[in-house]
Design a protein around this motif. Structure first.
Motif, PDB file in Angstrom:
ATOM      1  N   ALA C 150       0.833  -1.203   0.000  1.00 16.89           N
ATOM      2  CA  ALA C 150       0.000   0.000   0.000  1.00 16.89           C
ATOM      3  C   ALA C 150       0.862   1.243   0.000  1.00 16.89           C
ATOM      4  N   VAL C 151       1.908   1.222   0.842  1.00 20.25           N
ATOM      5  CA  VAL C 151       2.802   2.384   0.898  1.00 20.25           C
ATOM      6  C   VAL C 151       3.480   2.577  -0.449  1.00 20.25           C
ATOM      7  N   ALA C 152       3.912   1.479  -1.072  1.00 22.38           N
ATOM      8  CA  ALA C 152       4.564   1.567  -2.367  1.00 22.38           C
ATOM      9  C   ALA C 152       3.607   2.153  -3.395  1.00 22.38           C
ATOM     10  N   ALA C 153       2.344   1.742  -3.313  1.00 27.74           N
ATOM     11  CA  ALA C 153       1.354   2.245  -4.263  1.00 27.74           C
ATOM     12  C   ALA C 153       1.125   3.732  -4.041  1.00 27.74           C
ATOM     13  N   ALA C 154       1.127   4.157  -2.789  1.00 29.66           N
ATOM     14  CA  ALA C 154       0.812   5.553  -2.474  1.00 29.66           C
ATOM     15  C   ALA C 154       2.015   6.465  -2.703  1.00 29.66           C
ATOM     16  N   LEU C 155       3.174   6.038  -2.221  1.00 30.94           N
ATOM     17  CA  LEU C 155       4.340   6.926  -2.250  1.00 30.94           C
ATOM     18  C   LEU C 155       5.360   6.525  -3.302  1.00 30.94           C
ATOM     19  N   GLY C 156       5.114   5.451  -4.007  1.00 27.70           N
ATOM     20  CA  GLY C 156       6.074   4.979  -4.979  1.00 27.70           C
ATOM     21  C   GLY C 156       7.037   3.996  -4.351  1.00 27.70           C
ATOM     22  N   THR C 157       7.680   3.186  -5.185  1.00 29.78           N
ATOM     23  CA  THR C 157       8.599   2.193  -4.645  1.00 29.78           C
ATOM     24  C   THR C 157       9.927   2.851  -4.296  1.00 29.78           C
ATOM     25  N   GLY C 158      10.734   2.150  -3.534  1.00 34.80           N
ATOM     26  CA  GLY C 158      12.040   2.682  -3.136  1.00 34.80           C
ATOM     27  C   GLY C 158      12.432   2.136  -1.778  1.00 34.80           C
ATOM     28  N   VAL C 159      13.727   2.159  -1.523  1.00 35.38           N
ATOM     29  CA  VAL C 159      14.230   1.563  -0.285  1.00 35.38           C
ATOM     30  C   VAL C 159      13.642   2.267   0.944  1.00 35.38           C
ATOM     31  N   THR C 160      13.635   3.603   0.938  1.00 34.98           N
ATOM     32  CA  THR C 160      13.182   4.348   2.107  1.00 34.98           C
ATOM     33  C   THR C 160      11.719   4.027   2.412  1.00 34.98           C
ATOM     34  N   ASN C 161      10.899   4.059   1.389  1.00 36.78           N
ATOM     35  CA  ASN C 161       9.490   3.762   1.604  1.00 36.78           C
ATOM     36  C   ASN C 161       9.305   2.354   2.136  1.00 36.78           C
ATOM     37  N   MET C 162      10.094   1.433   1.590  1.00 41.16           N
ATOM     38  CA  MET C 162       9.974   0.045   2.029  1.00 41.16           C
ATOM     39  C   MET C 162      10.345  -0.064   3.508  1.00 41.16           C
ATOM     40  N   ILE C 163      11.435   0.591   3.864  1.00 45.12           N
ATOM     41  CA  ILE C 163      11.877   0.533   5.270  1.00 45.12           C
ATOM     42  C   ILE C 163      10.799   1.105   6.189  1.00 45.12           C
ATOM     43  N   ILE C 164      10.257   2.255   5.802  1.00 47.78           N
ATOM     44  CA  ILE C 164       9.216   2.880   6.635  1.00 47.78           C
ATOM     45  C   ILE C 164       8.017   1.943   6.761  1.00 47.78           C
ATOM     46  N   ALA C 165       7.633   1.360   5.633  1.00 47.08           N
ATOM     47  CA  ALA C 165       6.452   0.490   5.657  1.00 47.08           C
ATOM     48  C   ALA C 165       6.660  -0.701   6.592  1.00 47.08           C
ATOM     49  N   ILE C 166       7.833  -1.322   6.521  1.00 47.71           N
ATOM     50  CA  ILE C 166       8.057  -2.489   7.401  1.00 47.71           C
ATOM     51  C   ILE C 166       8.137  -2.039   8.851  1.00 47.71           C
ATOM     52  N   ALA C 167       8.843  -0.924   9.079  1.00 46.37           N
ATOM     53  CA  ALA C 167       9.025  -0.466  10.462  1.00 46.37           C
ATOM     54  C   ALA C 167       7.688  -0.153  11.121  1.00 46.37           C
ATOM     55  N   ILE C 168       6.759   0.397  10.346  1.00 45.49           N
ATOM     56  CA  ILE C 168       5.444   0.743  10.929  1.00 45.49           C
ATOM     57  C   ILE C 168       4.772  -0.488  11.524  1.00 45.49           C
ATOM     58  N   THR C 169       4.943  -1.625  10.857  1.00 46.23           N
ATOM     59  CA  THR C 169       4.277  -2.817  11.387  1.00 46.23           C
ATOM     60  C   THR C 169       5.149  -3.561  12.400  1.00 46.23           C
TER      61      THR C 169
END
Lengths: 294, 274, 298
Positions: C150-169
């Motif tokens: 969902a984060v990738a879809a909203a903010l685009g793919t990328g390492v930072t977004n991926m890290i944030i998305a995993i960290a949130i959960t």
């Protein structure tokens, strides 16, 4: 025959630092009807001596370098694990310091007592007052009856009702009584009590000591009472052994040892106890009485 | 110096419904006592008698249900947080369990220096001065210089209790609460610690509030004594009077139950010879 | 201050040293944890120096060599080459950078956020605790992969977004752990002692409670590093996360899918790398648990 005969017991324990010898040649004889007090301070090895009698020191860490422990003539250290199981609880009863952790909180007091009684009854039905070869139904009935009797004997009021209670419904002193009942149910010949009153209030301590004293008088058993409290020894014990760093410095009848201590350590220990009559400045610690051995 | 007036403390029972509680437990019931400056006041009681609750009340770790506690005339319950912090520098406590009351991850230096760091506004010191003060304290309680940067687990129970005493003394308090300070120690070590407490009182003019279940210890260290039973003071007065002429039934029972190391005083032997 | 000693004693290191040697002794008791430690150390070394030690740094940057497609593993190309003629060995080695770095970042953020929230909730209790822990519970219900998508879809793919998305959960797990530990520790007597000395809550929490609850956090972090590497690889595999040409184990695996089973080496070696990393962190975590909490040992 001597009830308990410990001869030249040498024990070493393994730890991170390597192997250290803990007991250096312990000699002790306990006869029926005697209450032996084993006094010493932290690390003197008194508890390990008590555990050795029931052979409860894990073989992975403890190693007996020399010596023997004869219980009614049989060497405990050479007995098989199966023989030991028949000795523990049946012939040798044990009470520990902390009455709270030695009762299982999820079972009723009665269940735990009946368990012990049944275990003893299976090995020897006469313990429960039955003929040898009694049926298991009779055993169960007798176990229940004996449990209530024993609880009554150690001074729990309304034993027949309280047997359905859980441990948390009992006070510390009452739990210790239950543990004594548990230790006595198999009609042991020797009772090992490791600091049985240390966790209790003085008023309760006096009651528990009286209970042990009366049990000895009634059943003619031998008691090995491990304690750090010379006051307790003076009150209840007939004999005393003073331990220091894995050695018995002095032993004999309480009247001799406590009234006319021959060893400086015993004297120092007696001088360090504040009593109702000690004046300010009269107390002495060990203060270099004993050479520092590392 | 310390005045406890009609203090009661009721712990609420379990919550029942929205506002109700089951019946509470009365830990302290109308307790009044006075501690004179420079003296040792002993409080004797068995487990559950409320003696620990009383110390927690004095330190304001519990709130009172009724009554008040005055320290040099000031009501402890009405102090502002800043005033309370200032008071804590003057009123210190030594705990029963020398194993649990020292932070296992701190060096002895940091443990003893902690009150100096907390109260640096009252006792301003540089880091070097603090270390010097810690050293002075170490020697005062009978420990040595080389112990300074060790950790609590490397010490015996008696040594740890000395560390606890040094910590309590660091900010130069005038009043010391001693909550069963020797009950976890061997008797020979206990004797040394009791003598140390004597010496410190003489040298520093401290006032002691000494809590114990051991009458011998109380007799040895205290000038006045109060006996507490189920939250109530049953008897209080000078130590001599209470020990020689107890008027209360419970006090007498406590004195009788005290195990004396003299075999002649054993009730069993007396019964046997009679 | 009446006396001033000429020299103050130096901080004695022997006590600390002895603690370490004691800890290492317990750690060594299990050779598996030593193996774990060795592999982790090797991985960290590779991640740090991969760009300088790989045989074909040009492939890592995206360079191709169509003349050398699908060469079997051999002396020239240890792990063979892929569809673009790139050296798989170089790609796998450099791929460790993304995996380890994102794993570390996820765990670090999770500890930071979870630690602060758990510590506050545990120490103060009451309604603060209720509110914080209910939010935590809510986040625990979201699966990390779905959220990452969902984060990738909203903010685009990328390492930072991926890290944030995993960290949130991931932080809620730490919040729960820290809260429990804080509640346990705050009843200890040395905490009461600090209160009686007049210490305020920041000091009690920071100076007394936190240092005493580090062990379970470190153990969990070490075990979680393995899962973090796995999660990062999974996201790479489904195409979220690292953009080509940066090599990443999950992406490498995903691309190699089309070449299976004929050109097995393109998939097996990145797979082995993931397996080895996850295993090593788990072994290390178990070893650390033995050191820090000997009671948990079987």
């Amino acid at each position: 025959m001597t009830l308990l005969d410990i001869k030249n017991l040498n024990l070493s324990m393994r730890s991170f630092e390597g192997e250290t010898q803990i007991l250096h040649g312990i000699d002790l004889q306990v006869e029926r009807g005697e209450i032996w007090g084993m006094v010493g301070e932290t690390g003197s090895g008194k508890s390990l001596t008590g555990l050795s009698v029931s052979r409860l020191i894990p073989p992975a860490t403890g190693r007996y370098l020399a010596g023997s422990i004869a219980f009614e003539g049989r060497d405990v250290l050479k007995a098989s694990e199966k023989e030991m199981r028949t000795l523990r609880g049946r012939k040798i009863g044990m009470i520990f310091q902390d009455p709270t952790t030695n009762l299982n909180p999820v079972f009723r007091i009665g269940t735990q007592l009946v368990d012990v009684a049944l275990h003893a009854g299976h090995a020897d039905p006469t313990v429960l007052g039955l003929e040898p070869g009694a049926s298991s139904r009779d055993l169960k009935k007798a176990a229940k009856r004996v449990s209530v009797e024993m609880l009554d004997k150690v001074g729990i009021p309304k034993a027949a009702e309280r047997i359905h209670d859980y441990p948390h419904q009992f006070s510390g002193g009452m739990k210790q009584r239950v543990l004594i009942a548990m230790a006595m149910i198999g009609k042991p010949d020797l009772l090992i009590a490791d600091e049985p009153t240390t966790a209790l209030d003085v008023s309760v301590q006096a009651q528990i000591l009286k209970l042990i004293h009366d049990l000895v008088a009634e059943r003619n058993i031998g008691v090995l009472m491990i304690t750090h409290n010379l006051g307790v020894v003076a009150q209840i014990c007939s004999h005393v052994a003073v331990m220091y760093r894995g050695r018995i410095l002095e032993s004999g009848s309480v009247m001799d040892v406590l009234k006319r201590p021959s060893h400086v350590y015993t004297q120092a220990l007696l001088n360090s106890i504040p009593t109702a009559h000690t004046k300010r400045g009269e107390l002495r610690g060990l203060g270099g009485v004993m050479p520092e051995v590392q | 110096m310390l005045q406890i007036n009609n203090v009661s403390k009721i712990f609420l029972g379990q919550r029942k419904g929205l506002f109700g509680h089951t019946e509470g437990f009365k830990a302290l019931d109308d307790v009044s006592l006075r501690v004179a400056k420079g003296k040792s006041f002993g409080l004797v009681g068995e487990s559950g008698s409320g003696k620990t609750t009383l110390t927690r009340c004095i330190l304001r770790l519990e709130t009172l249900t009724s009554g008040n506690i005055l320290y040099e005339g000031a009501d402890i319950g009405k102090l502002t947080p800043t005033e309370m912090r200032r008071l804590r520098a003057r009123l210190q406590i030594v705990f029963q369990d020398p194993y649990a009351s020292l932070d296992p991850r701190m060096t002895i230096h940091d443990i003893i220096a902690e009150p100096l760091v907390i109260h640096r506004d009252i006792v301003p010191m540089t880091a070097r001065q603090r270390t010097e003060r810690v050293l002075e304290l170490l020697l005062q309680v009978g420990l040595r210089e080389e112990h300074l940067f060790r950790y609590p687990h490397e010490f015996s129970g008696g040594q740890r209790q000395r560390i606890g005493i040094a910590r309590a003394l660091a900010a130069k308090p005038e009043f010391l609460i001693l909550d069963e300070p020797t009950s976890a120690l061997d008797v020979s070590v206990q004797a040394d610690v009791l003598n140390l407490l004597h010496r410190l009182q003489e040298e520093l003019g401290l006032t002691y509030f000494f809590i114990s279940h051991d009458l011998g210890v109380i007799r040895y260290i205290c000038d006045e004594v109060a006996v507490i039973y189920r939250g109530k003071l049953v008897e209080s007065g000078p130590v001599e009077d209470i020990f020689e002429r107890p008027t209360n039934e419970y006090t007498r029972m406590l004195l009788d139950a005290m195990p004396d190391p003299d075999p002649d005083r054993s009730p069993f032997r007396q019964a046997a010879s009679a | 201050m009446t006396t001033t000693p000429a020299t103050l004693p130096k901080r004695d290191q022997s006590a600390r040293l002895e603690n370490w040697s004691r800890a290492f002794y317990r750690f060594r008791q299990s050779w598996l944890s030593v193996v774990g430690l060795a592999i982790v150390a090797a991985l960290v070394f590779i991640a740090l120096f991969a760009p300088f030690i790989v045989p074909h740094p040009e492939h890592v940057a995206g360079g191709t060599n169509t003349a050398a497609r699908f060469i079997r593993p051999g002396a020239e190309y240890w792990f063979g080459t892929n569809a673009l003629g790139q050296d798989v060995f170089s790609l796998v080695l450099v791929g460790s950078q993304v995996s380890l770095f994102s794993g570390l970042a996820v765990v670090f953020i999770a500890i930071l956020v979870g630690g602060v929230i758990g510590a506050i909730a545990g120490y103060f209790g009451g309604w603060i605790d209720e509110i914080l822990m209910r939010i935590t519970d809510l986040l625990l219900t979201i699966p990390s992969l779905i959220l990452a998508m969902a984060v990738a879809a909203a903010l685009g793919t990328g390492v930072t977004n991926m890290i944030i998305a995993i960290a949130i959960t991931w932080w809620p797990a730490y919040a729960r752990l820290v809260r429990g530990e804080v509640i346990g520790k705050k009843e200890e007597q040395f905490i009461t002692a600090a209160k009686a000395l007049g210490a305020g809550w920041p000091r009690i929490l920071g100076r007394h409670i936190l240092p005493n609850i580090m062990s379970p956090i470190i153990v969990k972090a070490s075990l979680d590093m393995g899962f973090a590497v796995l999660t990062v690889a999974s996201l790479g595999f489904v195409g979220i996360g690292v953009k080509a040409p940066t090599p990443e184990w999950g992406t490498l695996l995903s691309v190699a899918r089309a070449d299976m089973p004929d050109y097995w080496w393109t998939a097996v070696f990145p797979g082995c790398a993931i397996f080895l990393a996850v295993l090593a962190f788990n072994l290390l975590g178990d070893g650390l648990r033995d050191v820090m909490d000997p009671k948990a040992r079987r």
